[in-house]
Design a protein around this motif. Sequence first.
Motif, PDB file in Angstrom:
ATOM      1  N   GLU A 121      40.735  46.033  41.030  1.00 21.07           N
ATOM      2  CA  GLU A 121      42.077  45.557  40.744  1.00 21.07           C
ATOM      3  C   GLU A 121      42.046  45.103  39.291  1.00 21.07           C
ATOM      4  N   VAL A 144      49.936  51.136  42.890  1.00 20.37           N
ATOM      5  CA  VAL A 144      48.997  51.806  43.801  1.00 20.37           C
ATOM      6  C   VAL A 144      49.167  53.313  43.646  1.00 20.37           C
ATOM      7  N   SER A 151      44.637  52.764  48.747  1.00 19.94           N
ATOM      8  CA  SER A 151      44.700  51.729  47.718  1.00 19.94           C
ATOM      9  C   SER A 151      45.761  50.689  48.045  1.00 19.94           C
ATOM     10  N   TRP A 193      45.450  49.051  41.173  1.00 17.26           N
ATOM     11  CA  TRP A 193      44.177  49.418  41.794  1.00 17.26           C
ATOM     12  C   TRP A 193      43.789  50.765  41.210  1.00 17.26           C
ATOM     13  N   THR A 195      40.178  53.473  39.836  1.00 19.71           N
ATOM     14  CA  THR A 195      38.758  53.795  39.951  1.00 19.71           C
ATOM     15  C   THR A 195      38.256  54.411  38.651  1.00 19.71           C
TER      16      THR A 195
END
Length: 341
Positions: A121, A144, A151, A193, A195
């Motif tokens: 986050e 998201v 997510s 959120w 990655t």
Amino acid sequence: MRQRFNVCAYVIGTLFSTALLSVAVPSAAQAADSKITIMVGGINKLIYLPPKLAENLGYFKDEGLDVELQSQQAGVDAENELLAGAVQAVVGYYDHSIDLQSKGKEVQSITQLLVVPGGMEMVRSDLATQVRSMTDLKGRTLGVTGLGSSSSFLAQYLASRSGLKTSDYSMLPVGAGNTLIAALKQKRVDVVWTTEPTTSMLLASGEAKVLVDMNSAAGTRAALGGLYPASAVYVQGAWLKTHKPEAAKLARAFVRTLQYIQTHSAEEIAAKMPADYYGGNKALYVQALKASLPIYSPDGKMPAEGPEVVLKVMAAFNPNIKGKKIDLSKTYTNEFVNQVK
């Protein structure tokens, strides 16, 4: 007599040729059935690195598999492709198999690729002094990948652990990668959120800072109370019942890939990936990959505590699951990865 002999010889020859052709050349249906299309929920994300790495290492071909990889922005879209029968397998978050069981759909993970979510986050840097934890999300907008996505459930659960209700903030689907970065730059979202490699890109540019880090087992346990198995290879139960040899070959190819990740450096792994995955900055990609190495499963097996933690997170906010009995044993299997030496 000669004429009758010639006719018999012609008939026999024709029958033999037809039989030979039917053996040598598979029907269109057989040819189509032999191909396995795998939909990936964002193929250039590091959380979904194994399928492309397996392809480039030649592990699918080693198993005699004809595999085609396709990509969707969010895991929920990949799930829809599977249910429609457009693809035979998905590389997405394991939690989809739980969600689908609640809807009467039988889907099983056959190889677990990640033992943690492998994401963070993050807050916009201009808000970093005001938003120091998920508690400060009140009155703000949370980005998201998609509504109903993995997510979104993770983000809502993290907010709830900080004492917030869903009515305390709003959610906006922003996809991943460039579209997510654009949403931050345009200040359409406050917290996201995301990655790797997007997290490293945002940190390097100074556009965002970390609120919650779930790139490690320790960080994930602190945030969620246990391991949260994320990316997995999952298939429909009906397909699995009639394609166990193919499932075993897929599992073997993916476990070999996970073993490769465990035994090679980030630089060596990056060298096997397409250059356009680097986003124009190979050094940053390698750095992001190095930070992500702990997220990958060493053997493709489901962590013992994992399914219960995932169910706990999802049951808190997924209306499909609330009040329903979920048989976790039917959402995954270690049968095929256990066969790999």
